[in-house]
Design a protein around this motif. Sequence first.
Motif, mmCIF file in Angstrom:
data_model
loop_
_atom_site.group_PDB
_atom_site.id
_atom_site.type_symbol
_atom_site.label_atom_id
_atom_site.label_comp_id
_atom_site.label_asym_id
_atom_site.label_seq_id
_atom_site.Cartn_x
_atom_site.Cartn_y
_atom_site.Cartn_z
ATOM 1 N N LEU A 1 -16.143 15.833 5.036
ATOM 2 C CA LEU A 1 -15.656 15.482 3.703
ATOM 3 C C LEU A 1 -14.323 14.733 3.811
ATOM 4 N N ALA A 2 -13.457 15.172 4.716
ATOM 5 C CA ALA A 2 -12.157 14.511 4.897
ATOM 6 C C ALA A 2 -12.341 13.073 5.364
ATOM 7 N N ILE A 3 -13.269 12.856 6.274
ATOM 8 C CA ILE A 3 -13.543 11.500 6.777
ATOM 9 C C ILE A 3 -14.103 10.636 5.654
ATOM 10 N N PHE A 4 -15.039 11.220 4.936
ATOM 11 C CA PHE A 4 -15.682 10.512 3.832
ATOM 12 C C PHE A 4 -14.649 10.071 2.785
ATOM 13 N N ARG A 5 -13.758 11.008 2.432
ATOM 14 C CA ARG A 5 -12.719 10.748 1.443
ATOM 15 C C ARG A 5 -11.824 9.590 1.886
ATOM 16 N N ARG A 6 -11.428 9.624 3.142
ATOM 17 C CA ARG A 6 -10.513 8.621 3.661
ATOM 18 C C ARG A 6 -11.136 7.226 3.605
ATOM 19 N N ARG A 7 -12.436 7.149 3.838
ATOM 20 C CA ARG A 7 -13.087 5.840 3.883
ATOM 21 C C ARG A 7 -13.588 5.371 2.538
ATOM 22 N N GLN A 8 -14.027 6.301 1.710
ATOM 23 C CA GLN A 8 -14.764 5.906 0.497
ATOM 24 C C GLN A 8 -14.041 6.150 -0.821
ATOM 25 N N VAL A 9 -12.908 6.869 -0.771
ATOM 26 C CA VAL A 9 -12.215 7.218 -2.015
ATOM 27 C C VAL A 9 -10.745 6.813 -1.911
ATOM 28 N N GLY A 10 -10.273 6.017 -2.874
ATOM 29 C CA GLY A 10 -8.846 5.708 -2.958
ATOM 30 C C GLY A 10 -8.249 6.531 -4.077
ATOM 31 N N LEU A 11 -7.187 7.277 -3.775
ATOM 32 C CA LEU A 11 -6.577 8.145 -4.788
ATOM 33 C C LEU A 11 -5.181 7.661 -5.147
ATOM 34 N N ILE A 12 -4.903 7.648 -6.442
ATOM 35 C CA ILE A 12 -3.576 7.254 -6.927
ATOM 36 C C ILE A 12 -3.095 8.342 -7.886
ATOM 37 N N TYR A 13 -1.855 8.798 -7.688
ATOM 38 C CA TYR A 13 -1.325 9.910 -8.485
ATOM 39 C C TYR A 13 -0.161 9.452 -9.358
ATOM 40 N N GLN A 14 0.183 10.291 -10.332
ATOM 41 C CA GLN A 14 1.299 9.956 -11.225
ATOM 42 C C GLN A 14 2.614 9.817 -10.449
ATOM 43 N N PHE A 15 2.829 10.721 -9.492
ATOM 44 C CA PHE A 15 4.109 10.712 -8.778
ATOM 45 C C PHE A 15 3.977 10.159 -7.357
ATOM 46 N N TYR A 16 3.068 9.218 -7.194
ATOM 47 C CA TYR A 16 2.936 8.334 -6.017
ATOM 48 C C TYR A 16 2.475 9.037 -4.737
ATOM 49 N N ASN A 17 3.041 10.235 -4.461
ATOM 50 C CA ASN A 17 2.654 10.977 -3.248
ATOM 51 C C ASN A 17 2.753 10.164 -1.963
ATOM 52 N N LEU A 18 3.819 9.390 -1.838
ATOM 53 C CA LEU A 18 4.028 8.647 -0.593
ATOM 54 C C LEU A 18 4.707 9.556 0.424
ATOM 55 N N ILE A 19 4.604 9.189 1.696
ATOM 56 C CA ILE A 19 5.297 9.960 2.730
ATOM 57 C C ILE A 19 6.693 9.365 2.913
ATOM 58 N N PRO A 20 7.742 10.163 2.586
ATOM 59 C CA PRO A 20 9.103 9.627 2.513
ATOM 60 C C PRO A 20 9.629 9.063 3.829
ATOM 61 N N SER A 21 9.130 9.588 4.954
ATOM 62 C CA SER A 21 9.656 9.163 6.256
ATOM 63 C C SER A 21 8.940 7.931 6.810
ATOM 64 N N LEU A 22 7.896 7.477 6.134
ATOM 65 C CA LEU A 22 7.170 6.288 6.592
ATOM 66 C C LEU A 22 7.557 5.073 5.746
ATOM 67 N N THR A 23 7.557 3.907 6.376
ATOM 68 C CA THR A 23 7.876 2.670 5.650
ATOM 69 C C THR A 23 6.733 2.312 4.696
ATOM 70 N N VAL A 24 6.995 1.314 3.866
ATOM 71 C CA VAL A 24 5.977 0.789 2.950
ATOM 72 C C VAL A 24 4.714 0.406 3.726
ATOM 73 N N ALA A 25 4.894 -0.372 4.795
ATOM 74 C CA ALA A 25 3.737 -0.812 5.584
ATOM 75 C C ALA A 25 3.001 0.383 6.185
#
Length: 221
Positions: A77-101
Amino acid sequence: MAILTATNLVKKYPGEDQAALDNVSLSIEPGEFTAVVGPSGSGKSTLLHLLGGVDRPTSGTVQLYDTDLYQLNETQLAIFRRRQVGLIYQFYNLIPSLTVAENITLPTELDGKTVPEERLNALLIQLGLAAKKDSLPGQLSGGQQQRVAIGRALINQPAIVLADEPTGNLDQRNSQEIMRLLHAANVQQGQTIIVITHDPQVAAQAKRVLTITDGRLTEGA
Ligand code: ADP
Ligand code: ADP
């Protein structure tokens, strides 16, 4: 043929008397742009999570093309989600220690693949983030952070993009920009998109509107 089919979905959270989703069935065609509206606590996020393979229903099924999501084990399911589902949240849920790229390419990297530099650069230009490639999320405005999240959601060209109040934390100008990018993905890449929103202006831009009230789904606004 439908891209996504939910059949008799029921979700009861432990310790809750009422079902958060009460027998919801739904069919989404490829390339549809759908808004989901309804009062707070009515079950919108619960539905989105079940459609995206993020949670498991108490009963009922979700099929993405011919894959029955909840027949998969957690790893599949995790593999499937990563390949087939794009998720966007209200509060972005970005990883603070990683760059934009790095945030944008993360779903691909997790799959053990690399995003070609030209493709990354083209996407950054499309998102208006070319100059922010090496910035950290904390150095960006809310609108910019949400554009990074859109890049991350689109990078693997998933079958469906699911957005939970993507403009809920943004002013009108930034909200319009986010909607413009989602529409571009919908029109140019035929991306199938489902957006939860409280904003009537956002819902008015969708081709189809679904309303959830007390865990029950109805067609229309
Ligand atoms: P919406 O997105 O429309 O605001 P949700 O899907 O978040 O609604 O919530 C639907 C119902 O399920 C609400 O009554 C909420 O309190 C409940 N709920 C949501 N998540 C959980 C959870 N993890 N545990 C228990 N109850 C939950
Ligand atoms: P936007 O065009 O997304 O509305 P703003 O006008 O809010 O951006 O911000 C202009 C510039 O200020 C942006 O390029 C961004 O780098 C910077 N900025 C905005 N908000 C923040 C913040 N919270 N922290 C650091 N920098 C910020």
